[in-house]
Design an enzyme around this catalytic site. Sequence first.
Site, PDB file in Angstrom:
ATOM      1  N   LYS A   1      -1.405  -7.442  -7.347  1.00  0.00           N
ATOM      2  CA  LYS A   1      -1.645  -8.727  -6.680  1.00  0.00           C
ATOM      3  C   LYS A   1      -3.106  -9.144  -6.900  1.00  0.00           C
ATOM      4  O   LYS A   1      -3.399 -10.308  -7.088  1.00  0.00           O
ATOM      5  CB  LYS A   1      -1.352  -8.643  -5.180  1.00  0.00           C
ATOM      6  CG  LYS A   1      -1.526  -9.994  -4.505  1.00  0.00           C
ATOM      7  CD  LYS A   1      -1.224  -9.959  -3.036  1.00  0.00           C
ATOM      8  CE  LYS A   1      -2.320  -9.317  -2.247  1.00  0.00           C
ATOM      9  NZ  LYS A   1      -3.546 -10.131  -2.146  1.00  0.00           N
TER      10      LYS A   1
ATOM     11  N   HIS B   1       0.845  -1.214   0.000  1.00  0.00           N
ATOM     12  CA  HIS B   1       0.000   0.000   0.000  1.00  0.00           C
ATOM     13  C   HIS B   1       0.874   1.257   0.000  1.00  0.00           C
ATOM     14  O   HIS B   1       0.602   2.222  -0.710  1.00  0.00           O
ATOM     15  CB  HIS B   1      -0.859   0.059   1.267  1.00  0.00           C
ATOM     16  CG  HIS B   1      -1.875  -1.042   1.391  1.00  0.00           C
ATOM     17  ND1 HIS B   1      -1.832  -1.994   2.382  1.00  0.00           N
ATOM     18  CD2 HIS B   1      -2.973  -1.318   0.646  1.00  0.00           C
ATOM     19  CE1 HIS B   1      -2.856  -2.805   2.258  1.00  0.00           C
ATOM     20  NE2 HIS B   1      -3.562  -2.430   1.205  1.00  0.00           N
TER      21      HIS B   1
END
Length: 289
Positions: free
Chosen positions: A155, A43
């Site tokens: 991902k 993140h």
Amino acid sequence: LIESNRLTLIKLRSHLLACLRVVQREGKTVGLIPTMGALHQGHLSLVKRSLSENDLTVCTIFINPAQFNDPRDLQRYPRTLGKDLGLLTREGCQLVFAPAEQEVYLDETDYSFELGESGEVMEAAHRPGHFKGVVNVVKRFFDLIQPSKAYFGQKDFQQCAIIKKMCLHYQIPVQLEFCPTKRESDGLAMSSRNILLSPEERAKAPLIFKALTEAARNSSSLDPAGIKAQLEKTISASPGFSLDYFEIVDADSLQPVNSWDDAQNIVACIAVQLGKVRLIDNMILRSSA
Ligand code: PAF
């Protein structure tokens, strides 16, 4: 309202709109990183990138109940707001929107639309309703924040494809940035769910990356069916793992390929259950870029 050198935490949409009105009046660009919290370096790499490309970086932290098909999964999902705010402060993120559910879902409008074949395979087949929930929340955040750019991790490969479709469907004028998966030093893809793994499970988890790497290596000598058979054997021989799916798909349509000539861009996608934790990962096997 927003000071560029400190993090502003906003919980109410009315406050967020007031801040954004000023930002938009000043003609500033806004980068958005939608998250469900339990932030990790993956993140933070998105935050870094947004900071370098936009005047204002907004991170949303909202665990979206609508995208959880399993209530136990929702209950177990890690909640680490205090720590997340510390990480975002250190990174230099300017604004966090961490709303309660009623601030996000003002009405019951359903923004889901016909996703076609890419909405039927892999995650969609194994987590009924998941992408309907993702579409509904991301559409609401895009409408509310109207970012110039929005950042997502690769991902969640299928999620990226579905969000791209959503932006085309609703003609949302946002530039989507899909960023490379961040990995731990042993190859495990960073995920908020990793902290739910027991020490024993954590030690086993890099097998997923190893199996994908092996698949990529052998893709010059084996066909997709051969690769699938080999990976399925590896996972089934590994105690603690159960394979949800392993698919080798066209990276654009997400439909399985039978031969390496079937598509220019091909990705291998995997989902496993390791104890109580479900992990996903993927690897590009063929790329025209
Ligand atoms: O990838 C996630 O964390 C979530 O699916 C997202 C995009 C924040 C929507 O809730």
